[in-house]
Structure formats: C-alpha cells, structure tokens
Scaffold this active site. Sequence first.
Site, PDB file in Angstrom:
ATOM      1  N   SER A 136       0.822  -1.228   0.000  1.00  0.00           N
ATOM      2  CA  SER A 136       0.000   0.000   0.000  1.00  0.00           C
ATOM      3  C   SER A 136       0.845   1.263   0.000  1.00  0.00           C
ATOM      4  O   SER A 136       0.342   2.351  -0.261  1.00  0.00           O
ATOM      5  CB  SER A 136      -0.948  -0.004   1.205  1.00  0.00           C
ATOM      6  OG  SER A 136      -0.202  -0.078   2.406  1.00  0.00           O
ATOM      7  N   ALA A 184      -0.606  -7.830   6.925  1.00  0.00           N
ATOM      8  CA  ALA A 184       0.832  -7.834   6.612  1.00  0.00           C
ATOM      9  C   ALA A 184       1.379  -6.408   6.522  1.00  0.00           C
ATOM     10  O   ALA A 184       0.832  -5.556   5.820  1.00  0.00           O
ATOM     11  CB  ALA A 184       1.070  -8.577   5.300  1.00  0.00           C
ATOM     12  N   GLY A 211       3.935  -5.155   5.081  1.00  0.00           N
ATOM     13  CA  GLY A 211       4.354  -4.692   3.765  1.00  0.00           C
ATOM     14  C   GLY A 211       3.211  -4.583   2.766  1.00  0.00           C
ATOM     15  O   GLY A 211       3.396  -4.071   1.661  1.00  0.00           O
ATOM     16  N   GLU A 212       2.041  -5.069   3.134  1.00  0.00           N
ATOM     17  CA  GLU A 212       0.916  -5.041   2.190  1.00  0.00           C
ATOM     18  C   GLU A 212      -0.106  -3.983   2.634  1.00  0.00           C
ATOM     19  O   GLU A 212       0.143  -2.803   2.498  1.00  0.00           O
ATOM     20  CB  GLU A 212       0.324  -6.443   2.059  1.00  0.00           C
ATOM     21  CG  GLU A 212       1.367  -7.408   1.472  1.00  0.00           C
ATOM     22  CD  GLU A 212       0.845  -8.803   1.237  1.00  0.00           C
ATOM     23  OE1 GLU A 212      -0.198  -8.948   0.590  1.00  0.00           O
ATOM     24  OE2 GLU A 212       1.505  -9.760   1.699  1.00  0.00           O
ATOM     25  N   MET A 213      -1.212  -4.388   3.235  1.00  0.00           N
ATOM     26  CA  MET A 213      -2.216  -3.380   3.591  1.00  0.00           C
ATOM     27  C   MET A 213      -1.953  -2.786   4.980  1.00  0.00           C
ATOM     28  O   MET A 213      -2.535  -1.751   5.329  1.00  0.00           O
ATOM     29  CB  MET A 213      -3.607  -4.009   3.486  1.00  0.00           C
ATOM     30  CG  MET A 213      -3.912  -4.428   2.038  1.00  0.00           C
ATOM     31  SD  MET A 213      -5.279  -5.591   1.861  1.00  0.00           S
ATOM     32  CE  MET A 213      -6.671  -4.489   1.859  1.00  0.00           C
TER      33      MET A 213
END
Lengths: 216, 332
Positions: free
Chosen positions: B89, B129, B131-133
Amino acid sequence: MNGKYCGLRGMSRLAGLAVLLLGPASAWSGEISGTISFEKKAPVVGLIYLPGDEGLVGKDGPKLDQKDQRFTKPLVVGARGSKVTFKNSDTIAHNVYAEDTKAGANFDIGLAPPGSEHETDIGWKEGMVVQVGCKIHPKMRAWVANISSRFHQVLEFEKGIKTYDFAFEAPGNLKEVRVWLPRYDPVMVELAVGEEKTVDLMKKGKKYGTLLVKRG
Amino acid sequence: MKRNWCTLILGIGLTFSPAWLLFAQPPLGTPDVDDIEYPDDEPPDPAVVSLGKTLFFDTRLSKNQKMSCATCHNPDLGFGDGFGLGLGSEGNRLGRNTPHLYNLAWNVLFFWDGRAASLEDQALGPIEAEGEMNMNLDDLIPRLQKVPEYVEAFRKAFPAEQGRIDKHTLAAAIAGFERTLISDDSPFDRYLEGDAQAMSEEAKRGLALFKGKAKCINCHNGPNLTDNGFHNIGVGDGKDPGRGSILAGVTTQGAFKTPGLRNVVLTAPYMHDGSVGSLEAVVRHYVDAPKQKKNLSPLMVAIELDDFEILDLVAFMGALTDPVEIKPPVVP
C-alpha cells in the site's frame, strides 16, 4: 430423514467385512447396529469400534498405497507394536508425513519414489486416529488409526449420500462403542444388551449429524 | 454445475480409453460445486457473499485507506495486478507475484507457500501484513463499526453471531465472496460436454500434448488443472525457500504451489516471482533445462517440443478462458 439412503449396500458391505475379519465360524453373542446420518455433507470417512479387545495386537500392520495422486484408502487400522507400510504405486514421487503432537505422531518418510515402500511404527497413543498427508500434494489425505480391537468398522462415506446403516457382530462383554469422524467431537456410548441410544454428532459446538446405535 | 448425459458419456470414454490409461492423474474435467469443502458444509448465505464483495473493494481495509483487496486482485486483470511482483500500500515491491483467485473454492492451501490452511486465514493475511495493507485488525474493526451500512450488512449476514463485526465474520465474508469466483464454462468445458467445435484444432492438439508428451498433466491435473501441490521447478535464483519456509523436508525446499490454469491467459505474468511474461515463455521454461537445479522436483524431466507444439499448448491454455465478470459494488 433427509438425503439418500444406502442402508442395504452398507449392510452387505459391513457383513462381508465382518465375516472376513472374524471368520465364517465366528459365534459372537451380539451385534452392534445402527444408523449414522448427516444434516449436510458427510465427511470422507469414519470409524466405529469397540475398545477393550486386543485381537489385533501382534498381527501384521496395514498397508496404505498411493496411486493416481490419491491414497487408495481413506483410513487404515493397525495396532500398537505393528507397522504401517506406505507404498507408492503411482508414476510420480510422493511423500507421507504426520504432525500430530496430541497423538504423539510425528514422522516424515521423505521423498518416496514410484514403487517404493516404507514402514513406520504405529507408536502413537492408542485410540488416536492420525491424519497423514503428502507434502508434495496436500490434497492427498488419509488417516491411520491405532486400534487394537478386531471389532471395528471403517465407514467410507460417498458424495451425496447422507444416511448410512451399519451392523457387525460383537461379543457381549464389550459395552462401549466409540465413533471417530474427522474434525468431529469423539463419541463414546455405553450400551447394554437390548439397549438403543441416539447421540448428536458435533463439530465446533454445532450439531452436524445423528448416530443411532443399538446392541442386539 | 452443468451436468448432462454427454458429459457422463465423454467422461466414461476418457476413463476407459487406452490413451487415458497412460496417465495416472486426477482427470481433467469441469469443476463440480459438490466437491467444494465449505467451512459449514454448505454455501454461504447470499448476504455473506454480498458483504464480502463490498469489503473486497473497500480501501478502509488498508491502514492508509488507499488499497483494497481488489487493488492487487483486480477483476479486470485476471484477479491479479499485471506486475511481476506485487505492490504494497506504500508502493513498495513485494517478494512474490500476486496470485489469481479463480476457483479457489476447491483449493486446499493458500499463498504461493501454502501458509494459510483456509480462505478465511488467507483473507486476513494481506490485510494485516506490514508490507501489504498494514492494517491492524484491532483498528479495522472499530473503523468498520462506524459505518452504519456495514453494521446493517453484518447483522443480515451473521444473525447467529448477532451481527458481530470481528475478525471471524470479516474473514468469513471475504472468503465467502472469493469462493463465488468460479470459472467453469470455458471452451474446454463445452468441448468436454460434447461440443466438438468449442475448441480450435490447435487447442485440441494442445490438449493431447498437455496430457501426453509435454507432461503438463503431471502437476496441472484435475478440474482446475492443479494438483494443489508444491514443486521446485527451478524458477528464480533458488534463494526463496517457498514451501520450505513453512514445512521442513527435502520435498519442500524451493517448492511453490502449482497454480490452477483456468483463465491463465488473463493472469500474466507467470511463476511465483512473476519472472515469465508469456505462456509461450512458460512452456519454453520446461523445454529448456532450468538453470537452477538445486532441489529440483523429480517431475522436471526433459521434454521435447517444437515451436508449433508450443503454440498448440498455448492455444489449449487459451481454451481454458471463462472470465468472471464482477460489477464493482457501491462502497459505503
């Protein structure tokens, strides 16, 4: 009852296996029979048995084969002290492993090439049914039960069928009936001769089926 | 879903024909909804699916409210993002390719390394996560509870849970929607039903190669053209342990999940690291000996295909196309 009914087929299959198991001249004084029905989808397999018998101890262990990217049986039964043989009759490599700390079963046979056989001790807790799988193909699942009793029956359920009859001969001195179904709460029923009981089959606190069991 | 006597006859023919006996894999076919293992043994209520669809498209599920599940699993890009490696994100690159979502209802383990044992587990993974959302669920739940439309939608979808908004109902809704992303009416399926004209001659030759000398069916088998297994096929530099980071053993090192091939032409680029841009190049990966050979699967045996045969295989994979059209919902 809802769903299709396969009582006759189930009965004949069970009767045949009972004869194979106990011999044609067996003369056990009683019979365990009943019906197991599921409200929705039946699981793949189940096991009904009477603990207290040691007749399988010292006998050859079961063999579980792999073919067409499937285990050829959903569940096999062996007693403590014996070994389960994992065979690969497929054209590709497989693996068999179990990770069940509650049962004390933790093994991994590694890479099993086509044609290979591997023996593993049935050394986990008695009465425990352990799931085995293939690390390469996780959809391949089967179960191995550590059961000493000759008085047991593997119930192989079929897609779309919700109600099954079962029946097998049993000695009168074994009063307890146990039923194992994958991911269901275990069932234990005490039955006197002539008695009949109905038990809810529960999973995660919800009722998913009914067991009717009687002793003749 | 679509069953008739033609399918049965064709199925019997395939099962007992000598050519079919050469193979020992679950047969190709059309997925059967009766084979789906739902958490509660039955399909979710439509209210659950509708709620899950809305959540899937809602950027509230990311910390900075710029990313939804659909940002990476874009329905118009084969439920992928078109990138080699996924994006977080904050615009950061992730370590692996964004997998598609077609026919996950029949899947067993999720993510490239199989670290999630259910779609419900998988659904929450990218949300949380970092590194993600990068969304803490403890912050997400009150964020959703402030939206009256969600309060009402959860009440309708989960009456037994008194409409509770928590991680279980959130995951159940998203997973319930994802299980409806079913592709089962491709030209290949119509061909299986008896329509001999449904597939081109190239695709028919490709099917024969797929099941025959190209050996694709060793792993890409069953109705969804996946063995749901994990194999090291020699992609990348060998540093990503893949399944080996989840499950120890000689068979798991550098192994990644076999992706299902339905709608595969829509899901480029390919492989766990998105390093292969076209289906033709994918086939050539198997024809050319992989450079990375450490822990290579024993299934990675030499195959020989000429250029026309490679194109026939690609044509067959094209015949697996049945897009799942999704009309984006109105997000409250």
